[in-house]
Design an enzyme around this catalytic site. Structure first.
Site, short mmCIF file in Angstrom:
data_model
loop_
_atom_site.label_atom_id
_atom_site.label_comp_id
_atom_site.label_asym_id
_atom_site.label_seq_id
_atom_site.Cartn_x
_atom_site.Cartn_y
_atom_site.Cartn_z
N HIS A 73 0.85 -1.19 0.00
CA HIS A 73 0.00 0.00 0.00
C HIS A 73 0.89 1.24 0.00
CE1 HIS A 73 -4.01 -1.94 1.39
NE2 HIS A 73 -3.49 -2.52 0.34
N GLU A 75 1.00 3.94 1.64
CA GLU A 75 1.50 4.43 2.94
C GLU A 75 2.73 3.64 3.36
OE1 GLU A 75 -1.35 3.24 2.01
OE2 GLU A 75 -3.00 3.84 3.31
N CYS A 104 -6.05 2.26 5.20
CA CYS A 104 -6.90 1.14 5.61
C CYS A 104 -6.51 0.65 7.00
CB CYS A 104 -6.76 -0.01 4.61
SG CYS A 104 -5.16 -0.83 4.66
N CYS A 109 -2.27 -0.95 7.40
CA CYS A 109 -1.59 0.33 7.21
C CYS A 109 -1.66 1.23 8.44
CB CYS A 109 -2.18 1.07 6.02
SG CYS A 109 -1.68 0.32 4.46
#
Ligand SMILES: [Zn+2]
Length: 202
Positions: A73, A75, A104, A109
């Site tokens: 992801h 992040e 999320c 995350c």
């Protein structure tokens, strides 16, 4: 490394990529990717000084189950970049994210960002999200976790969209053109975020 935007931070984004991915219509469809624009500032004599060399954008890396690659992801891609910058732990830094979807919870995350902030107390984080990622049924948990970890969580307004356009987009001198409903969507999302952070979301 192939140098694709998925794997390497780059400074400027294609205008079409920006306007389609950062559009803040709540019923938007087809934006399966997350784009994250970031900038880093260092506190110097009570003023935040921009570190130009640590500015850019990232996209999540798609998963490819056939290749046993579960992706990353945006992040987490960002958190993976930070050690290479070798920031001075004796200084105070402020990181700002402009992210197309809020982080999320279910895929970890929010928890990893919290762990990062706990380990890196010299870094502060501000998150401006274009949209709330409510495809994750624990999305409200994610937003509260980030807030409780000390991150400032907000919804992008005209000011942030324009700032991103001016800073991260290859606009070739064209000014930012807001899309229909930008302000209304931003206000509605801000109201939702406020309710979630006050534990009144549904
Ligand atoms: Zn995530």
């Amino acid at each position: 490394m192939d140098g694709s935007p998925a794997s390497r931070p780059r400074h400027v984004m294609d205008p079409g990529t920006f306007t389609s991915n950062f559009n803040n219509k709540p019923w938007v469809s087809g934006q399966r990717e997350t784009y994250l624009c970031y900038k880093v500032e260092r506190l110097h004599n009570d003023t935040w000084v921009l570190l130009n060399q640590h500015r850019g954008f990232l996209r999540n890396q798609a998963k490819n189950v056939l290749r046993d690659d579960y992706g990353c992801h945006a992040e987490l891609c960002f958190l993976g970049e930070v050690p290479s910058w070798q920031l001075d732990p004796a200084q105070t830094y402020r990181v700002t994210w402009f992210i197309s979807w809020s982080p999320c919870f279910s895929r970890g995350c929010a928890g990893q960002v919290r762990a990062f902030l706990q380990e890196n107390t010299h870094m502060k984080l501000r998150i401006f999200a274009a949209r709330i990622y409510d495809y994750d049924f624990l999305y409200q948990e994610a937003l509260r976790t980030l807030r409780d970890a000390g991150a400032q969580v907000s919804i992008m307004t005209y000011e942030e969209f324009k700032h991103c356009w001016d800073t991260f987009v290859d606009h070739q001198g064209r000014p930012f053109q807001p899309w229909d409903g930008l302000d209304e969507h931003s206000q509605a999302l801000s109201g939702r975020l406020r309710a979630i952070l006050q534990n009144q979301g549904n």
